[in-house]
Scaffold this motif. Structure first.
Motif, PDB file in Angstrom:
ATOM      1  N   VAL A 130      12.697 -30.461  60.849  1.00  0.00           N
ATOM      2  CA  VAL A 130      12.637 -30.877  59.455  1.00  0.00           C
ATOM      3  C   VAL A 130      13.199 -32.280  59.246  1.00  0.00           C
ATOM      4  CG1 VAL A 130      14.832 -29.749  58.878  1.00  0.00           C
ATOM      5  CG2 VAL A 130      13.137 -30.172  57.079  1.00  0.00           C
ATOM      6  N   GLY A 131      14.295 -32.617  59.938  1.00  0.00           N
ATOM      7  CA  GLY A 131      14.908 -33.928  59.750  1.00  0.00           C
ATOM      8  C   GLY A 131      14.007 -35.075  60.140  1.00  0.00           C
ATOM      9  N   PRO A 132      13.494 -35.072  61.393  1.00  0.00           N
ATOM     10  CA  PRO A 132      12.605 -36.165  61.800  1.00  0.00           C
ATOM     11  C   PRO A 132      11.344 -36.269  60.952  1.00  0.00           C
ATOM     12  CG  PRO A 132      13.424 -34.992  63.718  1.00  0.00           C
ATOM     13  CD  PRO A 132      13.845 -34.192  62.522  1.00  0.00           C
ATOM     14  N   LEU A 133      10.775 -35.129  60.563  1.00  0.00           N
ATOM     15  CA  LEU A 133       9.561 -35.174  59.753  1.00  0.00           C
ATOM     16  C   LEU A 133       9.861 -35.735  58.366  1.00  0.00           C
ATOM     17  CD1 LEU A 133       6.587 -34.638  59.343  1.00  0.00           C
ATOM     18  CD2 LEU A 133       7.142 -32.256  58.765  1.00  0.00           C
ATOM     19  N   ALA A 134      10.984 -35.313  57.795  1.00  0.00           N
ATOM     20  CA  ALA A 134      11.367 -35.841  56.485  1.00  0.00           C
ATOM     21  C   ALA A 134      11.597 -37.345  56.558  1.00  0.00           C
ATOM     22  CB  ALA A 134      12.617 -35.127  55.988  1.00  0.00           C
ATOM     23  N   ALA A 135      12.225 -37.792  57.641  1.00  0.00           N
ATOM     24  CA  ALA A 135      12.485 -39.222  57.805  1.00  0.00           C
ATOM     25  C   ALA A 135      11.180 -39.996  57.943  1.00  0.00           C
ATOM     26  CB  ALA A 135      13.375 -39.446  59.029  1.00  0.00           C
ATOM     27  N   GLU A 136      10.224 -39.427  58.682  1.00  0.00           N
ATOM     28  CA  GLU A 136       8.943 -40.100  58.855  1.00  0.00           C
ATOM     29  C   GLU A 136       8.232 -40.267  57.518  1.00  0.00           C
ATOM     30  OE1 GLU A 136       4.500 -39.156  60.600  1.00  0.00           O
ATOM     31  OE2 GLU A 136       6.206 -38.056  61.434  1.00  0.00           O
ATOM     32  N   LEU A 137       8.317 -39.243  56.662  1.00  0.00           N
ATOM     33  CA  LEU A 137       7.634 -39.288  55.371  1.00  0.00           C
ATOM     34  C   LEU A 137       8.434 -40.027  54.306  1.00  0.00           C
ATOM     35  CD1 LEU A 137       6.278 -35.620  55.212  1.00  0.00           C
ATOM     36  CD2 LEU A 137       5.021 -37.682  55.855  1.00  0.00           C
ATOM     37  N   GLY A 138       9.700 -40.261  54.570  1.00  0.00           N
ATOM     38  CA  GLY A 138      10.535 -40.923  53.580  1.00  0.00           C
ATOM     39  C   GLY A 138      10.950 -40.017  52.455  1.00  0.00           C
ATOM     40  N   ILE A 139      11.140 -38.738  52.764  1.00  0.00           N
ATOM     41  CA  ILE A 139      11.567 -37.768  51.756  1.00  0.00           C
ATOM     42  C   ILE A 139      12.788 -37.039  52.273  1.00  0.00           C
ATOM     43  CG2 ILE A 139       9.229 -37.464  50.845  1.00  0.00           C
ATOM     44  CD1 ILE A 139       9.000 -34.912  52.486  1.00  0.00           C
ATOM     45  N   ARG A 140      13.388 -36.222  51.418  1.00  0.00           N
ATOM     46  CA  ARG A 140      14.560 -35.443  51.836  1.00  0.00           C
ATOM     47  C   ARG A 140      14.132 -34.147  52.509  1.00  0.00           C
ATOM     48  NH1 ARG A 140      17.710 -33.843  47.036  1.00  0.00           N
ATOM     49  NH2 ARG A 140      15.643 -33.675  46.103  1.00  0.00           N
ATOM     50  N   PRO A 141      14.913 -33.632  53.433  1.00  0.00           N
ATOM     51  CA  PRO A 141      14.593 -32.333  54.033  1.00  0.00           C
ATOM     52  C   PRO A 141      14.441 -31.237  52.986  1.00  0.00           C
ATOM     53  CG  PRO A 141      16.270 -33.440  55.336  1.00  0.00           C
ATOM     54  CD  PRO A 141      16.076 -34.269  54.098  1.00  0.00           C
ATOM     55  N   LEU A 152       2.851 -25.117  50.809  1.00  0.00           N
ATOM     56  CA  LEU A 152       2.162 -26.326  51.266  1.00  0.00           C
ATOM     57  C   LEU A 152       2.309 -26.534  52.764  1.00  0.00           C
ATOM     58  CD1 LEU A 152       3.074 -28.861  48.421  1.00  0.00           C
ATOM     59  CD2 LEU A 152       1.374 -27.044  48.462  1.00  0.00           C
ATOM     60  N   VAL A 153       3.414 -26.129  53.317  1.00  0.00           N
ATOM     61  CA  VAL A 153       3.633 -26.188  54.760  1.00  0.00           C
ATOM     62  C   VAL A 153       4.119 -24.822  55.222  1.00  0.00           C
ATOM     63  CG1 VAL A 153       4.076 -28.668  54.918  1.00  0.00           C
ATOM     64  CG2 VAL A 153       5.958 -27.128  54.386  1.00  0.00           C
ATOM     65  N   ARG A 154       3.825 -24.500  56.468  1.00  0.00           N
ATOM     66  CA  ARG A 154       4.188 -23.177  56.997  1.00  0.00           C
ATOM     67  C   ARG A 154       4.785 -23.308  58.397  1.00  0.00           C
ATOM     68  NH1 ARG A 154      -1.380 -19.947  55.810  1.00  0.00           N
ATOM     69  NH2 ARG A 154      -2.070 -21.461  57.369  1.00  0.00           N
ATOM     70  N   PRO A 155       5.940 -23.936  58.509  1.00  0.00           N
ATOM     71  CA  PRO A 155       6.547 -24.094  59.845  1.00  0.00           C
ATOM     72  C   PRO A 155       6.987 -22.742  60.407  1.00  0.00           C
ATOM     73  CG  PRO A 155       8.122 -24.694  58.146  1.00  0.00           C
ATOM     74  CD  PRO A 155       6.815 -24.465  57.446  1.00  0.00           C
ATOM     75  N   ARG A 156       6.964 -22.667  61.718  1.00  0.00           N
ATOM     76  CA  ARG A 156       7.491 -21.466  62.356  1.00  0.00           C
ATOM     77  C   ARG A 156       8.996 -21.627  62.552  1.00  0.00           C
ATOM     78  NH1 ARG A 156       8.602 -22.289  67.775  1.00  0.00           N
ATOM     79  NH2 ARG A 156       7.619 -24.136  68.738  1.00  0.00           N
ATOM     80  N   ARG A 157       9.644 -20.554  62.898  1.00  0.00           N
ATOM     81  CA  ARG A 157      11.083 -20.590  63.153  1.00  0.00           C
ATOM     82  C   ARG A 157      11.352 -20.473  64.652  1.00  0.00           C
ATOM     83  NH1 ARG A 157      14.997 -21.288  58.896  1.00  0.00           N
ATOM     84  NH2 ARG A 157      13.873 -20.875  56.947  1.00  0.00           N
ATOM     85  N   ARG A 164      13.473 -24.636  61.586  1.00  0.00           N
ATOM     86  CA  ARG A 164      12.064 -24.797  61.284  1.00  0.00           C
ATOM     87  C   ARG A 164      11.431 -25.738  62.307  1.00  0.00           C
ATOM     88  NH1 ARG A 164      14.746 -24.353  56.464  1.00  0.00           N
ATOM     89  NH2 ARG A 164      13.767 -23.062  54.830  1.00  0.00           N
ATOM     90  N   VAL A 165      10.251 -25.345  62.812  1.00  0.00           N
ATOM     91  CA  VAL A 165       9.524 -26.156  63.772  1.00  0.00           C
ATOM     92  C   VAL A 165       8.139 -26.441  63.204  1.00  0.00           C
ATOM     93  CG1 VAL A 165       8.631 -26.332  66.112  1.00  0.00           C
ATOM     94  CG2 VAL A 165      10.768 -25.076  65.678  1.00  0.00           C
ATOM     95  N   TYR A 166       7.836 -27.723  63.068  1.00  0.00           N
ATOM     96  CA  TYR A 166       6.564 -28.143  62.492  1.00  0.00           C
ATOM     97  C   TYR A 166       5.595 -28.522  63.610  1.00  0.00           C
ATOM     98  CZ  TYR A 166       9.181 -28.359  58.125  1.00  0.00           C
ATOM     99  OH  TYR A 166       9.963 -28.038  57.034  1.00  0.00           O
TER     100      TYR A 166
END
Length: 239
Positions: A130-141, A152-157, A164-166
């Protein structure tokens, strides 16, 4: 279709049915549903119809492709009950839905056009967190977690850590959701669009389907025009 029925003579159920390629049972069903005005009766109890019934049937059949069977039925029932304002309201709702569908299509097209190629998670990592993906998009986790709750998203655990794994498809959905949010769309508006992407199997198949989507909306819009013309003819005959 059915214009040969426009005479001054009375029409038998079979006459009305043949004029529109229907069965007599279908004509009776339409009358019982309120789509047609009530039929007259002979001294022996047989139904008789008139050119007005032919116009009503033609109007209904023309309305169905643009508005759907249920709405077309409600429109004709309202007209036959002299509730034309209700009929016009139903027609307005269908046009508003078509406009909303066009806006949805444009939103998807803009999002796809503005969406840069999805960066797949690094090989061998099994996904991104979640952290790296949020950083890439410029949003908060927390925003990603909110999107998850909205579907909207369905990450697995991860079974060991619970993190969370995207996967690649999740990253795609997150990027598309981000683009649509930037366009001012609400989460509840975005969810069905993401559903279209998933159902298509990704962005490329969805892009190929956009042309068909355009064509279907155009067909529906033209069908509404045809239905309106037929309904206007019926309304004039009733006046």
């Amino acid at each position: 279709m059915g214009r040969n029925l426009q005479t001054d003579r009375q029409l038998r159920p079979i006459d009305l049915a043949r004029g529109y390629g229907l069965s007599t049972q279908a004509v009776r069903n339409y009358e019982e549903a309120g789509i047609l005005p009530a039929a007259g009766r002979t001294p022996h109890g047989y139904r008789t119809y008139t050119p007005l019934h032919a116009l009503a049937l033609g109007a209904f059949l023309a309305l169905v492709p643009g508005h759907g069977h249920r709405t077309a039925t409600s429109i004709m029932r309202a007209v036959n009950q002299d509730e034309t304002d209700e009929a016009f309201r139903l027609i307005d709702e269908s046009h508003a839905q078509l406009l909303d569908d066009r806006r949805t299509l444009r939103a998807v097209e803009r999002a796809l056009r503005d969406l840069s190629p999805t960066t797949a998670p690094p090989a061998g990592t099994g996904g991104t967190f979640v952290g790296p993906l949020a950083a890439e998009l410029g949003i908060r986790p927390a925003t990603l977690r909110k999107w998850e709750r909205a579907g909207l998203v369905r990450p697995r655990r991860d079974p060991l850590t619970g993190y969370r794994v995207y996967e690649e498809a999740d990253v795609r959905d997150a990027r598309l959701a981000h683009q649509l949010r930037r366009g001012g769309y609400l989460l509840e508006q975005i969810a069905p669009l993401i559903g279209h992407v998933r159902a298509a199997g990704g962005l490329e198949p969805l892009e190929a389907a956009l042309g068909d989507w355009h064509a279907r909306l155009s067909v529906r819009g033209r069908a509404m025009l045809t239905g309106a013309a037929e309904l206007e003819g019926y309304l004039r005959a009733r006046a």
